[in-house]
Scaffold this active site. Structure first.
Site, PDB file in Angstrom:
ATOM      1  N   CYS A 130     -12.823  -0.959 -31.932  1.00 12.56           N
ATOM      2  CA  CYS A 130     -13.297  -1.141 -33.308  1.00 12.56           C
ATOM      3  C   CYS A 130     -12.699  -2.362 -33.994  1.00 12.56           C
ATOM      4  O   CYS A 130     -13.351  -3.014 -34.793  1.00 12.56           O
ATOM      5  CB  CYS A 130     -12.979   0.101 -34.117  1.00 12.56           C
ATOM      6  N   GLU A 166     -12.556   6.217 -40.123  1.00 11.79           N
ATOM      7  CA  GLU A 166     -12.185   5.061 -39.286  1.00 11.79           C
ATOM      8  C   GLU A 166     -13.474   4.537 -38.682  1.00 11.79           C
ATOM      9  O   GLU A 166     -13.997   5.125 -37.730  1.00 11.79           O
ATOM     10  CB  GLU A 166     -11.204   5.504 -38.196  1.00 11.79           C
ATOM     11  N   ASN A 220     -14.530   5.767 -27.394  1.00  9.20           N
ATOM     12  CA  ASN A 220     -13.840   4.640 -26.746  1.00  9.20           C
ATOM     13  C   ASN A 220     -12.393   4.928 -26.359  1.00  9.20           C
ATOM     14  O   ASN A 220     -11.917   4.438 -25.346  1.00  9.20           O
ATOM     15  CB  ASN A 220     -13.957   3.375 -27.600  1.00  9.20           C
ATOM     16  N   GLU A 235      -4.789   5.862 -40.600  1.00 10.43           N
ATOM     17  CA  GLU A 235      -4.173   6.670 -39.553  1.00 10.43           C
ATOM     18  C   GLU A 235      -2.846   6.024 -39.205  1.00 10.43           C
ATOM     19  O   GLU A 235      -2.642   4.829 -39.438  1.00 10.43           O
ATOM     20  CB  GLU A 235      -5.083   6.729 -38.314  1.00 10.43           C
TER      21      GLU A 235
HETATM   22  P1  NAD Z   1     -20.848   7.608 -33.602  1.00 12.16           P
HETATM   23  O1  NAD Z   1     -20.804   7.408 -35.066  1.00 12.16           O
HETATM   24  O2  NAD Z   1     -22.148   7.560 -32.918  1.00 12.16           O
HETATM   25  O3  NAD Z   1     -20.219   9.032 -33.216  1.00 12.16           O
HETATM   26  C1  NAD Z   1     -18.914   9.396 -33.590  1.00 12.16           C
HETATM   27  C2  NAD Z   1     -18.787  10.900 -33.600  1.00 12.16           C
HETATM   28  O4  NAD Z   1     -19.597  11.442 -34.648  1.00 12.16           O
HETATM   29  C3  NAD Z   1     -19.251  11.595 -32.326  1.00 12.16           C
HETATM   30  O5  NAD Z   1     -18.355  12.652 -32.035  1.00 12.16           O
HETATM   31  C4  NAD Z   1     -20.618  12.138 -32.703  1.00 12.16           C
HETATM   32  O6  NAD Z   1     -21.005  13.276 -31.968  1.00 12.16           O
HETATM   33  C5  NAD Z   1     -20.382  12.512 -34.152  1.00 12.16           C
HETATM   34  N1  NAD Z   1     -21.583  12.587 -34.993  1.00 12.16           N
HETATM   35  C6  NAD Z   1     -22.768  11.964 -34.823  1.00 12.16           C
HETATM   36  N2  NAD Z   1     -23.585  12.257 -35.853  1.00 12.16           N
HETATM   37  C7  NAD Z   1     -22.898  13.074 -36.699  1.00 12.16           C
HETATM   38  C8  NAD Z   1     -23.197  13.714 -37.946  1.00 12.16           C
HETATM   39  N3  NAD Z   1     -24.372  13.565 -38.535  1.00 12.16           N
HETATM   40  N4  NAD Z   1     -22.232  14.453 -38.527  1.00 12.16           N
HETATM   41  C9  NAD Z   1     -21.010  14.589 -37.964  1.00 12.16           C
HETATM   42  N5  NAD Z   1     -20.678  14.031 -36.783  1.00 12.16           N
HETATM   43  C10 NAD Z   1     -21.610  13.278 -36.158  1.00 12.16           C
HETATM   44  O7  NAD Z   1     -19.822   6.552 -32.991  1.00 12.16           O
HETATM   45  P2  NAD Z   1     -19.530   6.252 -31.456  1.00 12.16           P
HETATM   46  O8  NAD Z   1     -20.710   5.543 -30.883  1.00 12.16           O
HETATM   47  O9  NAD Z   1     -19.026   7.484 -30.795  1.00 12.16           O
HETATM   48  O10 NAD Z   1     -18.281   5.238 -31.551  1.00 12.16           O
HETATM   49  C11 NAD Z   1     -18.413   3.863 -31.723  1.00 12.16           C
HETATM   50  C12 NAD Z   1     -18.133   3.496 -33.169  1.00 12.16           C
HETATM   51  O11 NAD Z   1     -16.857   3.990 -33.548  1.00 12.16           O
HETATM   52  C13 NAD Z   1     -18.074   2.002 -33.394  1.00 12.16           C
HETATM   53  O12 NAD Z   1     -18.759   1.685 -34.571  1.00 12.16           O
HETATM   54  C14 NAD Z   1     -16.582   1.738 -33.563  1.00 12.16           C
HETATM   55  O13 NAD Z   1     -16.277   0.600 -34.319  1.00 12.16           O
HETATM   56  C15 NAD Z   1     -16.114   2.996 -34.218  1.00 12.16           C
HETATM   57  N6  NAD Z   1     -14.675   3.193 -34.017  1.00 12.16           N
HETATM   58  C16 NAD Z   1     -13.820   3.010 -35.076  1.00 12.16           C
HETATM   59  C17 NAD Z   1     -12.449   3.164 -34.909  1.00 12.16           C
HETATM   60  C18 NAD Z   1     -11.473   2.948 -36.043  1.00 12.16           C
HETATM   61  O14 NAD Z   1     -10.348   3.392 -35.933  1.00 12.16           O
HETATM   62  N7  NAD Z   1     -11.841   2.282 -37.113  1.00 12.16           N
HETATM   63  C19 NAD Z   1     -11.953   3.530 -33.658  1.00 12.16           C
HETATM   64  C20 NAD Z   1     -12.849   3.716 -32.613  1.00 12.16           C
HETATM   65  C21 NAD Z   1     -14.211   3.548 -32.807  1.00 12.16           C
END
Ligand code: NAD
Length: 484
Positions: free
Chosen positions: A279, A245, A148, A458
């Site tokens: 998020c 996060e 995002n 962070e």
């Molecule tokens: P996601 O969990 O699908 O993927 C995040 C990252 O993890 C990607 O780079 C992905 O390739 C990697 N990944 C996937 N499986 C993995 C594994 N088994 N081991 C290690 N890495 C792996 O999330 P998304 O769809 O990219 O992002 C959306 C989510 O992120 C939402 O839930 C949102 O709330 C959260 N988010 C949180 C924050 C925060 O600061 N709290 C900020 C932005 C987004």
């Protein structure tokens, strides 16, 4: 274009030639292809990061500060060029990316560069003998990003890691990998030694390789709760430090005495900025009964009049496309659930095909009223432009309902009563709270979640402690006493 892994200061070819596609969400068309990090890239990344760590960690904080500040100026000079990359990757409006994404990324690097010079230990006299402490970097850190805010996330992870003297291997989301490579190039241009910030490309499998690797000391992860749990389990293999996060389903509480215009602005920002893909979004909007009729009237009116969906590159567009077709369908599925479970669709609730970008993944800003706490749309993170409005009678009731979730990322309160504002946020089970504001996240302020929304923080000065470890050094000044 074929985007390559960025290792040891340059784009490095993989051995297998294996690539994956990145789709422009606003057009549905192929934007470019990306080489996946195969065995040869992974090996090179670890080797390079080890050498980078040796050089970088032996520099003084002041040297690191000067170099990182140079990177900050380059980021700012290239703001619009970088913002355009973010728009192509994410589908968010240029109007936003040009004032938020690069700016807040650069701010974080500037903030931590300033802290690099003040990392210090302590010393205590023990009656002749004494000890002192050193705050030392951890080694190679892994950063794993969500899609995002791709460049901002890369900056927010690199900033404290590099300021503290660590090297980092960053894996951007496979859906938005371009910005991290641009950041890596900028670091090199600024004088960051090669190997200090490497970028590897791929999806879950590459992420899992990083989180399980025994040479990596820490993982800073941004993504979904479910993935976060897997990352943490893998990190346990060698007791890596973790920062998580994760997702949220945050409450935004609006009391009768709130400034109505501000409260409506906050609800719109907290649900429709970046098409709802944030998020910390305040997706459960609790409105006190008396103000409710006026609130929803104004909310509907402003949402339908002021939100302009369209080509994200068009400077008047303030509402872009969702990240992918899959995600669009997921969001539409939640809207269907909202309808089925008896919520009232006040606005939106459908796909959009704006002129010139008809094939993009657009979903209208959607408002559900008459929501109840047990509805799926009220309980689950949607990560799209879907707002659930709920009503409440009194303070105690709304605090209880706001906290009745397994998430704990953020919360917002709108009221003119200063005591009530603080009283309520002090009872929120959330890591980030806003009073008469929503979403602002300056580098000075630590951000992170309670409960399932995360571990660690962070930004903010305390984050340096999460990227360093304390070494205690005892110094004997007297002849050593021994019973032997
Ligand atoms: P996601 O969990 O699908 O993927 C995040 C990252 O993890 C990607 O780079 C992905 O390739 C990697 N990944 C996937 N499986 C993995 C594994 N088994 N081991 C290690 N890495 C792996 O999330 P998304 O769809 O990219 O992002 C959306 C989510 O992120 C939402 O839930 C949102 O709330 C959260 N988010 C949180 C924050 C925060 O600061 N709290 C900020 C932005 C987004």
């Amino acid at each position: 274009m074929i985007l390559k892994n960025f290792i040891n200061g340059q784009a490095l070819d993989n051995g297998t030639g294996k690539t994956f596609d990145v789709i422009n969400p606003a057009t549905g068309e192929l934007a470019y292809q990306v080489e996946e990090a195969d065995e040869s890239i992974r090996f090179a990344a670890i080797e390079s990061s080890q050498l980078g760590f040796e050089i970088w960690s032996s520099m003084s904080g002041l040297e690191r500060n000067r170099i990182l500040l140079k990177a900050v100026s380059i980021l700012r000079e290239r703001n619009d060029e970088l913002a355009k990359i973010e728009v192509i990757d994410t589908g968010k409006p240029f109007q936003e990316a040009s004032v938020v994404d690069v700016v807040t990324g650069a701010d974080s690097i500037e903030y931590f560069a300033a802290l690099a010079v003040s990392i210090e230990g302590s010393q205590q006299d023990l009656g002749g003998d004494f000890y002192y402490t050193r705050r030392e970097p951890l080694g190679i850190c892994a950063g794993i990003g969500a899609w995002n805010y791709p460049l901002q996330i890369a900056c927010w992870k690199a900033a404290p890691a590099l300021a503290s003297g660590n090297s980092m291997i960053f894996k951007p989301s496979e859906e938005t990998p371009h910005g991290a490579v641009k950041l890596a190039e900028i670091f090199i241009e600024a004088g960051v030694p090669v190997g200090v910030f490497n970028v590897v490309h791929g999806a879950a499998e590459v992420g899992a390789w990083l989180t399980g690797h025994s040479d990596i000391a820490k993982v800073s992860f941004t993504g979904e709760v479910g993935t976060g749990k897997k990352v943490m389990a893998a990190a346990a293999s060698n007791l890596k430090d973790v920062t998580m996060e994760l997702g949220g389903k945050s409450p935004l509480i609006i009391f009768n005495d709130a400034d109505l215009d501000d409260a409506v602005s906050a609800a719109m920002l907290a649900n429709f900025y970046t098409q709802g893909e944030i998020c910390t979004n305040g997706t459960r909007v609790f409105v006190q009964n008396e103000i409710y009729p006026k609130f929803i009237e104004l909310l509907k009116q402003r949402t339908e009049k002021n939100i302009i969906a369209g080509d994200p590159m068009n400077p008047v567009t303030n509402f872009g496309a969702l990240i992918s077709e899959n995600h669009k369908n997921l969001v539409l599925g939640y809207i269907e659930k909202g309808n089925q479970e008896g919520a009232f669709l006040l606005s939106g609730g459908k796909e959009l095909s704006p002129e010139g970008v008809e094939a993009g993944f657009f979903v209208a800003p959607t408002i559900f009223t008459n929501c109840t706490d047990d509805m799926t749309i009220v309980k689950e993170e949607i990560f799209g432009p879907v707002m659930s409005v709920l009503t409440f009678d009194d303070e105690a009731e709304v605090i209880k309902r706001a906290n009745d979730t397994e998430f704990g990322l953020a919360a917002g309160v709108f009221t003119q009563d200063i005591r009530r504002a603080h009283r309520v946020v002090h009872q929120m089970e959330a890591g980030i709270c806003w009073i008469n504001a929503y979403g602002a996240s300056p580098s000075e302020m630590p951000v992170g979640g309670y409960k399932l929304s995360g571990i660690g923080r962070e930004n903010g000065s305390s984050t340096i402690n999460q990227y360093t470890q304390i070494k205690s050094v005892y110094v004997g000044m007297k002849p050593l006493e021994s019973p032997f």
